[in-house]
Design a protein around this motif. Sequence first.
Motif, mmCIF file in Angstrom:
data_model
loop_
_atom_site.group_PDB
_atom_site.id
_atom_site.type_symbol
_atom_site.label_atom_id
_atom_site.label_comp_id
_atom_site.label_asym_id
_atom_site.label_seq_id
_atom_site.Cartn_x
_atom_site.Cartn_y
_atom_site.Cartn_z
ATOM 1 N N SER A 109 -4.825 8.213 -40.162
ATOM 2 C CA SER A 109 -4.473 6.801 -40.013
ATOM 3 C C SER A 109 -5.734 5.993 -39.688
ATOM 4 O O SER A 109 -6.761 6.548 -39.279
ATOM 5 N N ALA A 110 -5.636 4.689 -39.818
ATOM 6 C CA ALA A 110 -6.762 3.811 -39.488
ATOM 7 C C ALA A 110 -7.148 3.959 -38.018
ATOM 8 O O ALA A 110 -8.331 3.940 -37.682
ATOM 9 N N VAL A 111 -6.162 4.131 -37.153
ATOM 10 C CA VAL A 111 -6.433 4.320 -35.721
ATOM 11 C C VAL A 111 -7.263 5.584 -35.511
ATOM 12 O O VAL A 111 -8.269 5.572 -34.799
ATOM 13 N N ASP A 112 -6.869 6.671 -36.152
ATOM 14 C CA ASP A 112 -7.603 7.930 -36.018
ATOM 15 C C ASP A 112 -9.015 7.805 -36.586
ATOM 16 O O ASP A 112 -9.973 8.328 -36.015
ATOM 17 N N ARG A 113 -9.153 7.098 -37.705
ATOM 18 C CA ARG A 113 -10.487 6.912 -38.303
ATOM 19 C C ARG A 113 -11.377 6.098 -37.366
ATOM 20 O O ARG A 113 -12.562 6.386 -37.214
ATOM 21 N N TYR A 114 -10.816 5.080 -36.719
ATOM 22 C CA TYR A 114 -11.578 4.265 -35.787
ATOM 23 C C TYR A 114 -12.011 5.088 -34.575
ATOM 24 O O TYR A 114 -13.169 5.017 -34.146
ATOM 25 N N GLU A 115 -11.116 5.874 -34.032
ATOM 26 C CA GLU A 115 -11.455 6.730 -32.889
ATOM 27 C C GLU A 115 -12.563 7.718 -33.283
ATOM 28 O O GLU A 115 -13.482 7.975 -32.504
ATOM 29 N N HIS A 116 -12.472 8.250 -34.482
ATOM 30 C CA HIS A 116 -13.500 9.168 -34.974
ATOM 31 C C HIS A 116 -14.838 8.449 -35.129
ATOM 32 O O HIS A 116 -15.890 8.994 -34.793
ATOM 33 N N PHE A 117 -14.807 7.213 -35.631
ATOM 34 C CA PHE A 117 -16.028 6.413 -35.762
ATOM 35 C C PHE A 117 -16.689 6.245 -34.396
ATOM 36 O O PHE A 117 -17.896 6.443 -34.250
ATOM 37 N N ILE A 118 -15.894 5.897 -33.394
ATOM 38 C CA ILE A 118 -16.430 5.688 -32.046
ATOM 39 C C ILE A 118 -17.064 6.967 -31.505
ATOM 40 O O ILE A 118 -18.128 6.927 -30.899
ATOM 41 N N SER A 119 -16.438 8.108 -31.760
ATOM 42 C CA SER A 119 -17.007 9.360 -31.254
ATOM 43 C C SER A 119 -18.223 9.811 -32.069
ATOM 44 O O SER A 119 -19.128 10.439 -31.529
ATOM 45 N N THR A 120 -18.258 9.471 -33.359
ATOM 46 C CA THR A 120 -19.390 9.860 -34.195
ATOM 47 C C THR A 120 -20.611 8.967 -33.954
ATOM 48 O O THR A 120 -21.736 9.436 -33.950
ATOM 49 N N TYR A 121 -20.365 7.680 -33.757
ATOM 50 C CA TYR A 121 -21.436 6.692 -33.596
ATOM 51 C C TYR A 121 -21.307 5.941 -32.267
ATOM 52 O O TYR A 121 -21.204 4.711 -32.242
ATOM 53 N N PRO A 122 -21.314 6.625 -31.129
ATOM 54 C CA PRO A 122 -21.061 5.937 -29.851
ATOM 55 C C PRO A 122 -22.120 4.892 -29.494
ATOM 56 O O PRO A 122 -21.814 3.946 -28.774
ATOM 57 N N ASN A 123 -23.313 5.036 -30.001
ATOM 58 C CA ASN A 123 -24.392 4.130 -29.609
ATOM 59 C C ASN A 123 -24.610 2.962 -30.559
ATOM 60 O O ASN A 123 -25.509 2.163 -30.336
ATOM 61 N N ILE A 124 -23.818 2.852 -31.614
ATOM 62 C CA ILE A 124 -24.059 1.746 -32.543
ATOM 63 C C ILE A 124 -22.894 0.772 -32.651
ATOM 64 O O ILE A 124 -23.002 -0.227 -33.347
ATOM 65 N N ILE A 125 -21.809 1.012 -31.955
ATOM 66 C CA ILE A 125 -20.619 0.165 -32.070
ATOM 67 C C ILE A 125 -20.950 -1.307 -31.810
ATOM 68 O O ILE A 125 -20.396 -2.189 -32.446
ATOM 69 N N GLN A 126 -21.873 -1.581 -30.890
ATOM 70 C CA GLN A 126 -22.261 -2.961 -30.580
ATOM 71 C C GLN A 126 -23.414 -3.456 -31.449
ATOM 72 O O GLN A 126 -23.747 -4.632 -31.420
ATOM 73 N N ARG A 127 -24.002 -2.559 -32.248
ATOM 74 C CA ARG A 127 -25.172 -2.919 -33.056
ATOM 75 C C ARG A 127 -24.816 -3.262 -34.498
ATOM 76 O O ARG A 127 -25.664 -3.743 -35.235
ATOM 77 N N VAL A 128 -23.584 -2.993 -34.899
ATOM 78 C CA VAL A 128 -23.172 -3.151 -36.292
ATOM 79 C C VAL A 128 -22.112 -4.243 -36.388
ATOM 80 O O VAL A 128 -21.166 -4.248 -35.602
ATOM 81 N N PRO A 129 -22.252 -5.163 -37.344
ATOM 82 C CA PRO A 129 -21.221 -6.199 -37.506
ATOM 83 C C PRO A 129 -19.855 -5.585 -37.805
ATOM 84 O O PRO A 129 -19.750 -4.544 -38.462
ATOM 85 N N GLN A 130 -18.820 -6.237 -37.327
ATOM 86 C CA GLN A 130 -17.465 -5.723 -37.476
ATOM 87 C C GLN A 130 -17.051 -5.542 -38.933
ATOM 88 O O GLN A 130 -16.334 -4.598 -39.265
ATOM 89 N N HIS A 131 -17.512 -6.425 -39.827
ATOM 90 C CA HIS A 131 -17.130 -6.270 -41.238
ATOM 91 C C HIS A 131 -17.718 -4.990 -41.838
ATOM 92 O O HIS A 131 -17.126 -4.399 -42.736
#
Length: 156
Positions: A109-131
Amino acid sequence: MKKIKVVKKQILQRKGDLYSKSYKVESGLLRSYTIDEKGKEHIFMFGPEGWIVTDYVSPKEPCELYIDALEDSVIIPIEKTSTQDIDLKKFIKRIRVLQNRVIMLMSASAVDRYEHFISTYPNIIQRVPQHMIASYLGITPEALSSLKSQRLRSKQ
């Protein structure tokens, strides 16, 4: 290996280029992506510090991806025909991450993909535009905004 500085928005490789390199990121942030026939960007991967960004084609095939800098960066270009030692453990880890991503895109699901993104890229979530995060997840920016709101509500 020679380090080079690149500036934000600098394109290192274009789709169709006949000569591509791999790039080890010393500092900063790269991304690889493609643009479909409708002009929509699809982010393949982000490359923060310590990662290797490459187009997985042979040196004689045209590139399938664009690679650019999302931040001013210091990178080490690696010739694909070079016998220079690419850190094999990092390369195998990257392939594992990509394999998991493909499986998730097919079934999660999109929720699971987002959680995976956060765990894969924990240090860039604030560095990348939301789009760009939405593009990486295969959802619209509006869906990402809704997903983030739901996530915040569930943590309260």
